[in-house]
Write a protein that holds these residues in place. Structure first.
Motif, PDB file in Angstrom:
ATOM      1  N   LYS A   1      38.053  36.408  -0.943  1.00  0.00           N
ATOM      2  CA  LYS A   1      37.153  36.845  -2.009  1.00  0.00           C
ATOM      3  C   LYS A   1      37.032  35.787  -3.086  1.00  0.00           C
ATOM      4  O   LYS A   1      35.929  35.483  -3.563  1.00  0.00           O
ATOM      5  N   SER A   2      38.155  35.210  -3.439  1.00  0.00           N
ATOM      6  CA  SER A   2      38.140  34.166  -4.474  1.00  0.00           C
ATOM      7  C   SER A   2      37.360  32.936  -4.023  1.00  0.00           C
ATOM      8  O   SER A   2      36.560  32.370  -4.777  1.00  0.00           O
TER       9      SER A   2
ATOM     10  N   CYS B   1      32.386  29.597  -3.883  1.00  0.00           N
ATOM     11  CA  CYS B   1      31.196  29.062  -3.200  1.00  0.00           C
ATOM     12  C   CYS B   1      29.916  29.488  -3.914  1.00  0.00           C
ATOM     13  O   CYS B   1      28.965  28.707  -4.027  1.00  0.00           O
ATOM     14  N   THR B   2      29.912  30.734  -4.376  1.00  0.00           N
ATOM     15  CA  THR B   2      28.735  31.220  -5.095  1.00  0.00           C
ATOM     16  C   THR B   2      28.507  30.414  -6.370  1.00  0.00           C
ATOM     17  O   THR B   2      27.380  30.012  -6.689  1.00  0.00           O
ATOM     18  N   ARG B   3      29.577  30.179  -7.111  1.00  0.00           N
ATOM     19  CA  ARG B   3      29.453  29.386  -8.340  1.00  0.00           C
ATOM     20  C   ARG B   3      29.007  27.959  -8.036  1.00  0.00           C
ATOM     21  O   ARG B   3      28.202  27.369  -8.761  1.00  0.00           O
ATOM     22  N   MET B   4      29.535  27.414  -6.952  1.00  0.00           N
ATOM     23  CA  MET B   4      29.142  26.052  -6.586  1.00  0.00           C
ATOM     24  C   MET B   4      27.667  25.996  -6.166  1.00  0.00           C
ATOM     25  O   MET B   4      26.959  25.035  -6.478  1.00  0.00           O
TER      26      MET B   4
ATOM     27  N   SER C   1      30.532  28.424   3.396  1.00  0.00           N
ATOM     28  CA  SER C   1      30.073  29.814   3.507  1.00  0.00           C
ATOM     29  C   SER C   1      30.150  30.293   4.950  1.00  0.00           C
ATOM     30  O   SER C   1      30.530  31.435   5.225  1.00  0.00           O
ATOM     31  N   LYS C   2      29.788  29.413   5.872  1.00  0.00           N
ATOM     32  CA  LYS C   2      29.854  29.776   7.288  1.00  0.00           C
ATOM     33  C   LYS C   2      31.304  30.017   7.722  1.00  0.00           C
ATOM     34  O   LYS C   2      31.592  30.978   8.442  1.00  0.00           O
TER      35      LYS C   2
ATOM     36  N   SER D   1      28.119  21.000 -14.831  1.00  0.00           N
ATOM     37  CA  SER D   1      28.506  22.086 -15.741  1.00  0.00           C
ATOM     38  C   SER D   1      29.776  22.783 -15.292  1.00  0.00           C
ATOM     39  O   SER D   1      30.402  23.490 -16.072  1.00  0.00           O
ATOM     40  N   MET D   2      30.206  22.582 -14.034  1.00  0.00           N
ATOM     41  CA  MET D   2      31.394  23.265 -13.514  1.00  0.00           C
ATOM     42  C   MET D   2      32.526  22.250 -13.373  1.00  0.00           C
ATOM     43  O   MET D   2      32.367  21.211 -12.707  1.00  0.00           O
ATOM     44  N   PRO D   3      33.690  22.463 -14.006  1.00  0.00           N
ATOM     45  CA  PRO D   3      34.805  21.519 -13.885  1.00  0.00           C
ATOM     46  C   PRO D   3      35.315  21.452 -12.456  1.00  0.00           C
ATOM     47  O   PRO D   3      35.301  22.432 -11.724  1.00  0.00           O
ATOM     48  N   ARG D   4      35.803  20.270 -12.070  1.00  0.00           N
ATOM     49  CA  ARG D   4      36.315  20.080 -10.720  1.00  0.00           C
ATOM     50  C   ARG D   4      37.300  18.917 -10.750  1.00  0.00           C
ATOM     51  O   ARG D   4      37.352  18.129 -11.704  1.00  0.00           O
TER      52      ARG D   4
END
Length: 796
Positions: A195-196, A201-204, A177-178, A247-250
């Motif tokens: 933006k993407s 980062c927000t989702r993470m 984020s920084k 819950s988030m694929p990676r």
């Protein structure tokens, strides 16, 4: 070469001038410029020839120096002579090319024909385009490098999540984020890639926040039941916490570990600054479902703690509370010991203070413990102390002075408990609520006494029972009442109530005031003034509540209005005695007086008496109106109406007791009506006298008023009937009653003796004319009356 002798600097100026002003006719327009970008004036031929001459001079000077050097360095010259010849040829070639370019530049036709301008302009345009593309490429390279760093951080995040390293993953999110907020240029900052990545980062962040929620939920298990006085609570803390699936694929080949330890979760919560948010449910549960029932039902509370001495080998710990009637620890010591055990559990088993293990550095983890203790433990401790004050200490505030003296042991236990919370770091010196409570126990004691006093007083005041008691019965055992000199003469006659009645409630209120003041005398100067103020509040409550709650009764029942008047005057009288009753002064107070309360009570009494008097006065005037002006009182029906009117005056006056103005007003009205009569027969005059004599029954209301008049008049008092002092028109009314039945001779005898001086000459003349027929004797007596009253005889 001589015709075109130009220095390289001047040549550059010519080219620049042509580039700046391509449409100018003169090819030498910018020779005088000084190398700046400003517009220059055209160069003249003289200036140009001067420049050529100067250049030739410089060349000749240079040659002289060269020859001089050659002579001094002949051997060096001979060695480089061949090389000089080669350079000479090259220089000549360059000069020829320069001459050619000069001629083309100075010739406009040649400029356009050879395309030199277009060549230079094209080169500049190419240079600009190439520079822009270079800058664009550099920006793209910076952006790619920036995105590459962010991508590396995000890949590291995925790797940390795969390894179950929640804390490191959180750091990665913060670092990414920084980086995204510090884009190298505006293009990168506004790009779709940025933006993407920001959205990613927000989702993470949401993913790691969700994982922290689930980890906390998997580590803390709470059950509770609260029904009336039966409570149960259980908290189980699991140190090996199951990590939920992501819950988030990676990407990544690693697998999430099955569990993490409690201290790792604590560290993640504190360093990510979410400990207060994530542990708030635990904080609320400990306060509401453990500490509050433990304090409220401490006599039946059973507290159990299950823990291991070794955190490394332990799988968890638990604490539970249940209420079992008759099986609790009970007592003050048991209560504070159980609460202390709760805080020891919080400190040791939740915050992990004091543990030393190879799994983590105890010194490093101590900062996390301090954070938890300050932001979470302090809130719990402050709430606990507040509940102890409210649900325990305030309920055991002593109800008497002896109990107040025995409160010291409870105060000591409470302050020692609070000291232990301070030593554990849960409280600071500024948070000592229990110490403040016990140090001000006298204030709490007096506040309770005040509340109790006002509660009982309110019940007494609102009671609809108006039973009465004679004041003389109350005074017979009162030494101050028996000896007036003991507390001074009463200056206000309205408070002299020896032959009056007061309500039982006024006696009860006075007794409450006196007993409260006596108790205040046994307290310290901190608490005693509060009890004095409580007695003032009781009187204020009486003044405020009585006229409101009993308004209808006081308005419609004259006898109760007079009773209320007596009550106010009785309470005022007893308050005036207070300084004499207080053998010892109250600590912290020089004087115990009610100088402002007493006048307020008297004013309230007189206000309501005045309201009732005005009401009864109106009714009396209406009753007297029913007498028909005392006309034809010899007739039986008219006589009955007049007699009924006078009896109503007596009845009202007896109900209102000391409403002397009421009687005086009624008497004045009767006198006025009688004086209006113009023809009174002998029979009618006797009837009127009998009607007036009905009012004489009011005289017994003044039987005990003599001492009052004597005190007021002092040496001027001559044993007169008190009714003449309180009802100034009474003597006139008596004489008028007599006149109605006296003979003409007896009337004149009284006139000549000055006994009818209260009548105006015209009033007396009108009465004589109404009572006696027109005769020479009446004419003679009227002339004597019109000459004026003789001096009244002194009263013996």
């Amino acid at each position: 070469m001589a015709t075109a002798a130009l220095s390289g600097h001047n040549f550059a100026r010519i080219i620049t001038s042509q580039l700046l002003e391509p449409q100018t006719g003169s090819s030498l327009a910018s020779l005088a410029a000084n190398g700046s970008n400003d517009v220059v004036e055209p160069t003249t031929m003289d200036e140009l020839m001067q420049a050529v001459t100067s250049l030739d001079s410089e060349i000749q000077s240079t040659k002289a120096q060269v020859y001089k050097k050659l002579l001094a360095n002949y051997s060096a010259f001979s060695e480089s002579f061949v090389y000089s010849l080669e350079l000479k040829d090259k220089i000549n070639g360059l000069l020829e090319r320069a001459d050619d370019m000069t001629s083309q530049t100075m010739d406009p036709e040649a400029w356009r024909c050879t395309g030199l301008r277009q060549t230079v302009m094209s080169a500049l345009v190419d240079h600009h385009e190439i520079s822009y593309k270079v800058q664009e490429n550099n920006a793209i390279l910076e952006g790619l490098s920036h995105f590459s760093r962010v991508e590396d951080i995000l890949l590291q995040y995925e790797s940390c999540m795969d390894a179950g390293k929640i804390l490191q993953a959180g750091h990665c999110i913060q670092q990414a984020s920084k980086e995204l907020s510090q884009a190298p240029n505006a293009g990168v900052s506004s790009s779709r890639i940025t933006k993407s990545l920001t959205e990613q980062c927000t989702r993470m962040t949401e993913a790691i926040d969700q994982m922290l929620d689930e980890l906390v939920s998997n580590s803390i298990h709470i059950t509770h039941s609260n029904q009336d006085s039966v409570c149960s609570f259980s908290l189980t803390l699991t140190y090996n916490i199951k990590v939920p699936p992501l819950s988030m694929p990676r990407s990544g080949s690693g697998s999430t570990p099955s569990t993490i330890r409690w201290h790792e979760l604590i560290r993640a919560l504190t360093l990510l600054d979410v400990a207060r948010e994530k542990l708030r449910p635990l904080q609320k549960a400990l306060i509401r479902h453990l500490l509050q029932p433990l304090i409220q039902y401490h006599r039946d509370a059973v507290l159990q703690i299950d823990r291991s001495a070794d955190y490394v080998a332990s799988h968890g710990s638990s604490i539970s509370l249940s209420t079992r009637p008759g099986q609790g620890t009970g007592g003050t010591d048991g209560l504070f010991e159980n609460i202390r055990r709760v805080f020891e559990y919080i400190q040791r088993d939740i915050f992990l203070q004091g543990y030393v293990s190879a799994e983590f550095n105890a010194d490093e983890f101590s900062s996390d413990t301090e954070i938890l203790t300050h932001f979470i433990g302090r809130n719990i401790a402050k709430e606990a102390c507040a509940m102890i004050s409210k649900h325990y200490l305030s309920t055991i505030v002593p109800s008497d002075v002896q109990g107040l003296k025995k409160f010291g042991s409870i105060a000591s236990t409470a302050t020692q408990f609070e000291d232990s919370l301070v030593s554990m770091g849960f409280l600071t010196d500024a948070d000592r609520e229990l110490r403040d409570f016990v140090e001000n126990i006298e204030i709490h004691y007096t506040n309770n006494k005040r509340d109790t006093l006002l509660k009982i007083g309110r019940a007494v005041i609102m009671n609809e029972d108006f039973k009465t008691i004679q004041v003389k019965d109350l005074d017979k055992d009162d030494d101050l009442a028996a000896n007036d000199d003991g507390w001074g003469h009463i200056s206000d006659l309205d408070t002299e109530l020896k032959d009056s009645s007061v309500s039982i409630k006024s006696k009860q209120l006075v007794d409450m005031v006196i007993s409260t003041l006596k108790e205040a005398g046994s307290l310290s100067e901190v608490g005693s003034p509060h009890l004095y103020q409580a007695t003032r509040s009781l009187i204020d409550l009486f003044r405020a509540l009585m006229p409101v709650h009993h308004a209808r009764t006081l308005t419609n029942v004259p006898a109760l209005t007079m009773l209320f008047y007596n009550d106010c005057m009785y309470i005022a009288r007893e308050l005036e005695k207070v300084p004499a009753r207080m053998e010892d002064s109250i600590p912290g107070m020089e004087d115990v007086q009610y100088d402002d309360v007493i006048p307020a009570l008297k004013a309230l009494a007189k206000k309501w008496l005045g309201v009732q008097v005005r009401k009864q006065q109106d009714e009396l005037m209406e009753s007297i109106d029913e007498a028909g002006g005392f006309q034809d009182s010899s007739l039986e029906n008219n006589y009955a109406a007049c007699e009924r009117s006078m009896k109503q005056v007596v009845l009202v006056f007896r109900h209102l007791g000391k409403a002397w103005k009421l009687l005086d007003g009624a008497v004045r009205r009767v006198i006025k009506e009688l004086e209006k009569l113009t023809d009174i027969s002998e029979k009618e005059s006797h009837k009127l006298a009998r009607i007036c004599s009905v009012l004489f029954e009011c005289e017994d209301q003044f039987d005990s008023a003599g001492p009052f008049v004597e005190r007021v008049k002092g040496d001027a008092y001559n044993d007169e009937d008190p009714i003449h002092y309180f009802v100034p028109s009474w003597e006139k009314f008596q004489q008028l009653t007599d006149v109605l039945e006296l003979s003409f001779a007896e009337i004149m005898t009284r006139f000549r003796a000055g006994q009818l001086h209260m009548f105006e000459e015209q009033e007396l003349s009108n009465l004589v004319c109404a009572l006696f027929a027109d005769t020479p004797l009446r004419q003679h007596n009227l002339q004597e009356i019109e000459q004026g009253h003789p001096m009244p005889l002194p009263r013996g």
